[in-house]
Design an enzyme around this catalytic site. Sequence first.
Site, mmCIF file in Angstrom:
data_model
loop_
_atom_site.group_PDB
_atom_site.id
_atom_site.type_symbol
_atom_site.label_atom_id
_atom_site.label_comp_id
_atom_site.label_asym_id
_atom_site.label_seq_id
_atom_site.Cartn_x
_atom_site.Cartn_y
_atom_site.Cartn_z
ATOM 1 N N SER A 135 0.851 -1.185 0.000
ATOM 2 C CA SER A 135 0.000 0.000 0.000
ATOM 3 C C SER A 135 0.888 1.235 0.000
ATOM 4 C CB SER A 135 -0.880 0.012 1.241
ATOM 5 O OG SER A 135 -0.076 0.266 2.376
ATOM 6 N N LYS A 136 0.239 2.384 0.036
ATOM 7 C CA LYS A 136 0.981 3.654 -0.025
ATOM 8 C C LYS A 136 2.026 3.759 1.098
ATOM 9 C CE LYS A 136 -2.286 6.459 -2.519
ATOM 10 N NZ LYS A 136 -3.673 6.151 -2.297
ATOM 11 N N ARG A 137 1.738 3.098 2.210
ATOM 12 C CA ARG A 137 2.684 3.117 3.318
ATOM 13 C C ARG A 137 4.068 2.611 2.898
ATOM 14 N NH1 ARG A 137 2.435 -0.511 6.892
ATOM 15 N NH2 ARG A 137 0.828 -1.694 5.831
ATOM 16 N N GLY A 153 5.601 3.151 0.209
ATOM 17 C CA GLY A 153 6.286 4.006 -0.759
ATOM 18 C C GLY A 153 5.458 4.103 -2.022
#
Length: 488
Positions: free
Chosen positions: A255-257, A259
Amino acid sequence: MTNEQLRVRFAPSPTGPFHIGGARSALFNWLLAKKHSGQMVLRIEDTDLERSRRESEENIKEALKWLGMDWGEGIDVGGPYGPYRQTERLDIYKQYTQKLLDAGLAYFCYCTDEELEAERQEHLAKGQTPLYSGRCRNLTLEDRKRLEAEGRKPTVRFRVPGGKQIVFTDLVRGTVSFESDGVGDYVIVKSDGIPVYNYAVVIDDALMRITHVIRAEEHLSNTPRQILLYEALGFPLPKFGHISLILGKDRTKMSKRHGATSVEQYRKLGYLPEALVNFLALLGWAPAGEQELFTLDELVKEFSMDRVAKNPAVFDVDKLNWINAQYIKKSTPERIAELALPHLAEAGYIKDTGLTPEKRAWIVQFVAAVQDHISYAAQIVDHADIFFNDTVAFENQEAQEMLRDPDVSRVMDVFKEKLAALEELNASAVQGLLKSMVKELKLPGKKVYMPIRIALTGQMHGPELHHFIPVIGRERVLQRITATMAKI
Ligand code: GLU
């Protein structure tokens, strides 16, 4: 494989940034098609009217092209089974819905969202799996008229046959089976007349003669619903292959976490398409040998579905960086400079526009000096300061101390003298110059290189001097030495 031409499709929903997982699915389909001289179809699944965007569709097409993938059939290029955008196929779906309704395989459902939710809560309270109760399964024409008179707009539900086992052989997962009793009659057309994904996808894959449906694992649980529809509509089944999830290094869903997750982000950071595609191929597929760097052509030759792994793929950004660094090393500095320019502008090293040809040529020289030390073009910025900024600042006390060594002034004098005498300032000339200094001064190499490096950059490490010095040029080198030595 039979004589039948292999036909695969990539069928993205254009609802947001193009995720690397989507690019990986596209790639596996593309590789399979190329390997077997098959056809790749690009279909746009835009039945989610609220979330679908043309801009996102454009973005997907751009990204696919950038990564080196093409499609012989689909949006833009057309083909015998079009149109290839689902919202342009509504009449086709309608015909099949009518067939299902006529055969009693589907029915109109008038339940409101509130009623369905109440039913769901009831099931949950009793500890049951919330399945549609089948309340509208046997409505008479009068019932329907009455409900319509109340202003209700019906959905169309598929009548799921009871007590059936749905078994199929997944190309990645092997035998997979589901019980039809665990499914419950599901909506195939919403009350606004728009078909849902699970329905449209079946009609499209069947009419577009898709032989292999290769897609993300998240669709595995949709497959039994789709198979029931294939059977109801009398369509032959394609082969299915569900490729595993992509996890971050911490083994949670990417996920966006973790990167950057979209192709666009990697492109902007200055990753090279051939590196990204190489990396994506290794996300869930393993080549037979040890080789890790593959061109697209090599991938086509090597790729096979039986080396696609069942277990989740881990997105290892360090590996991506390593792969990208290998491709950057092999690229021309002109190409890397082009990718680096927006980052240099953003960091304020250059003005956004108005680069003179001389300045551009100089930047190419600078890039050539450091491109072996970066993983992606944006990292150029980390190496820029000593090239752009003539004010030398010591990185620490130790660096400054080193210039107080009694041998340093001799080193600087000889260096300046030899530099002035060089006919042409280039890497091999500087290399020769430095070597000759070591010999003539009878000093250890470090005592020659280090003071020069520190005088020019303030730092004890950095690019090779013979790469650095020609980029800076004689005049700036001399200026820097004078200014730094004055601070000692
Ligand atoms: N539109 C679906 C998605 O983007 C495609 C699923 C499929 O390949 O069947 O997830």
